[in-house]
Design an enzyme around this catalytic site. Sequence first.
Site, PDB file in Angstrom:
ATOM      1  N   SER A 430       6.252  -6.745   5.591  1.00 12.30           N
ATOM      2  CA  SER A 430       6.538  -5.352   6.601  1.00 12.30           C
ATOM      3  C   SER A 430       7.978  -5.510   6.485  1.00 12.30           C
ATOM      4  CB  SER A 430       5.875  -5.728   7.778  1.00 12.30           C
ATOM      5  OG  SER A 430       6.129  -7.227   8.360  1.00 12.30           O
ATOM      6  N   HIS A 451       2.804  -2.225   1.285  1.00 11.99           N
ATOM      7  CA  HIS A 451       2.722  -2.691   2.715  1.00 11.99           C
ATOM      8  C   HIS A 451       1.595  -1.816   3.370  1.00 11.99           C
ATOM      9  CE1 HIS A 451       4.476  -2.248   6.857  1.00 11.99           C
ATOM     10  NE2 HIS A 451       3.486  -3.304   6.873  1.00 11.99           N
ATOM     11  N   GLU A 463       2.430   1.704   2.426  1.00 13.51           N
ATOM     12  CA  GLU A 463       4.057   2.024   2.074  1.00 13.51           C
ATOM     13  C   GLU A 463       3.997   1.326   0.503  1.00 13.51           C
ATOM     14  OE1 GLU A 463       7.362   2.335   5.167  1.00 13.51           O
ATOM     15  OE2 GLU A 463       6.097   0.431   5.609  1.00 13.51           O
ATOM     16  N   ASN A 501       8.634   0.455   9.890  1.00 15.26           N
ATOM     17  CA  ASN A 501       9.194  -0.317  10.867  1.00 15.26           C
ATOM     18  C   ASN A 501      10.768  -0.099  11.333  1.00 15.26           C
ATOM     19  OD1 ASN A 501       7.165  -2.253  11.514  1.00 15.26           O
ATOM     20  ND2 ASN A 501       7.354  -3.389   9.516  1.00 15.26           N
TER      21      ASN A 501
END
Length: 724
Positions: A430, A451, A463, A501
């Site tokens: 992540s 991800h 992702e 993130n």
Amino acid sequence: MLFQGKSLSAKLLDDGIVEFKFDAQGSVNKFDQATFKEYIAVVDAINNCSEAKGVLVTSGKSSFIVGADITEFLEIFKKPEDELLPWIKQGSDVFDSFEDINLPTVVAINGFALGGGCEMSLACDYRIGDTSCSIGLPEVNLGLIPGFGGTVRLPRVIGADNAIEWMSTGRTFKAEQAMAVGVLDAVVAPEHLREAAIKMLNQAIAGKLDWRAKRQPKLEALKLSPTETIMTFNTCKGMIAAKAGKHYPAPMVMVKTIEAAASLGREGAMALENAGFAKLAKTDVATAQIGLFMADQVVKGKAKKAGKQATKAVNKAAVLGAGIMGGGIAYQSAYKGTPIIMKDINDQALDLGLTTAAGILTKQVERGRMSVKKMAGVLNSITPSLSYDSVKDVDIVVEAVVENPKVKAMVLAEVESHVSEDTIVTSNTSTISIDLLAQGLKRKDKFCGMHFFNPVNKMPLVEVIRGKETSDETVAAVVAYAAKMGKSPIVVNDCPGFYINRVLFPYFAGFSQLVLEGADFVAVDKVMEKQFGWPMGPAYLLDVVGIDTADHCTGVMSAGFPTRMSKIDNDPVSALYNKDRLGQKNGKGFYDYGKDKRGRPTKVAAQVAYDLFAGVSTGAEKKDFSSDETIARLMIPMVNEVVRCLEEGVVDTAAEADMGLIYGLGFPPFRGGPIRYLETLGLDNFIAMADKYAHLGEIYQVTDGLREMAKSGQSYFTTDVKTA
């Protein structure tokens, strides 16, 4: 041939049957302005054909009609409402003119009949579908109501309550479901569809079916008593208010439109539908939801293109690490048809992974969404293993071990030595740099990030993170595999936090600073959930993510962007972490978690958290912030970081930037994503709002690129539209 156009034709067949055929030059049939012009010509041709005895409506495509060309209509929706209303009426008048042809009409429905396609079928006297067909009115998903007579005809065909269910949910219904409520008059096998439709039409022509009586209810008021009217509409309005809420006006407009039109004939009812459609078409919600539809098409189009370009097919996979995440990945792969090896270093972990997969499957069986046989088949496609020998012939490996760069690097190097040279290796990380993890690998071109988001079976985003040496072939294959798993993959370039993130943590930073200034985290959560529309406020989301995970990621982001995302002094998240308050995973974080006497989960604001924050607060005491300021303090940092990701090429298009947060974080769909939200506010307005808080730090300071976009009056979606 009575008429031959680019999309429509009308041909006189034997026995006086006119075949009205939809067969556009593209891959699907849809209603656009050119098609409407041809539609008018077809109706005129049929009305002027003295030999015509009945009309058969068919499609030359694998699907009947998929709906309206929303990309074309979106520009029209920008017109003032007084100009938009006549345009809408012209469209519905075309359908009325077909319904008024003084001949029996039968439609043969194959594949999808959605939106305008469903409304076209409702304008016919009889509807026959094949067993593969699916029918629905999904306009509420675009912030609209049906605009070609759906709110008028469907209630008069299947009853108001059934029609409201169809239109308020936007669901697509299979052939048998459609026949059960009366949308379809018959269902046959695909190979018998045309024959059955012609037979039905000949029966109507011969007078064996009273087509005039069948048509008449669609022209009249709804047949409801005063008591039935009150009960039906009050019940429906109550249910929709509870489910749709204030942020999604279309379902309530639809119900109120049908209610107001209940005592009217077709002309009056259609006028109300036209007005309701025009009103909704001008809302920000419709613009946002239509934008989402178009953005989703961009994402799906890229995934489809990657599937065609992929030179390596993924027919067998492996996941390393059999925890909850590994078990979720294994389930998703096996459920969608790709067998997978689940490898770990101990039996206990493998049991946890299998239990995770079995738990997801069991819930589906209990809800009637899956058979026990199917469940057994999925579980049999997951092979637990303690040995690397089991992965030697897989096409792709997904590493999903603990989020520690040293551990991940070691595991990745180990697995690379046990697989073939053309096996793709990916990391479900992540935050850890893909280029950093690639340093210990020999075949860096065969490595990228993949991800997943937790829970894997529910979160649609993946992702796909491209490293500096990742090959295009590898990216294409991984995108294709993610799409095969039923996910929506978005390709991003490597950077700290990647895309999701990276833009989430400035949002958290804005929240932390607000708490330090005396804001009540419960009040902030309430504003961000009830007012802005997030599924969870920031405090609750941090508890779900895990306070320890959030604290770790904050450190990663601080190291990656030291001037903009430096760790906040006395960060409330760190204060909780230092007191071993890890969120939902140990039952205590911003909130205390437990169960009531009936075993239902509870969530109560933790006094311990309040006491902790009072000790580190920069404000003298608790302070109330307005809803507008709360939203601004959290959303400006997030939107600014999304803009930076676009400018730096971390994410390719505004469409993908929006869909990433919709799919990965649950960004409120009615706002259309962060860039759509930015443009709805207006770039100048956003800049003015951000400048008001610029003194709070770099995360509140807009980029020069954004200022230039505002100055030149450009849109971030201009390139996306061309791409789509």
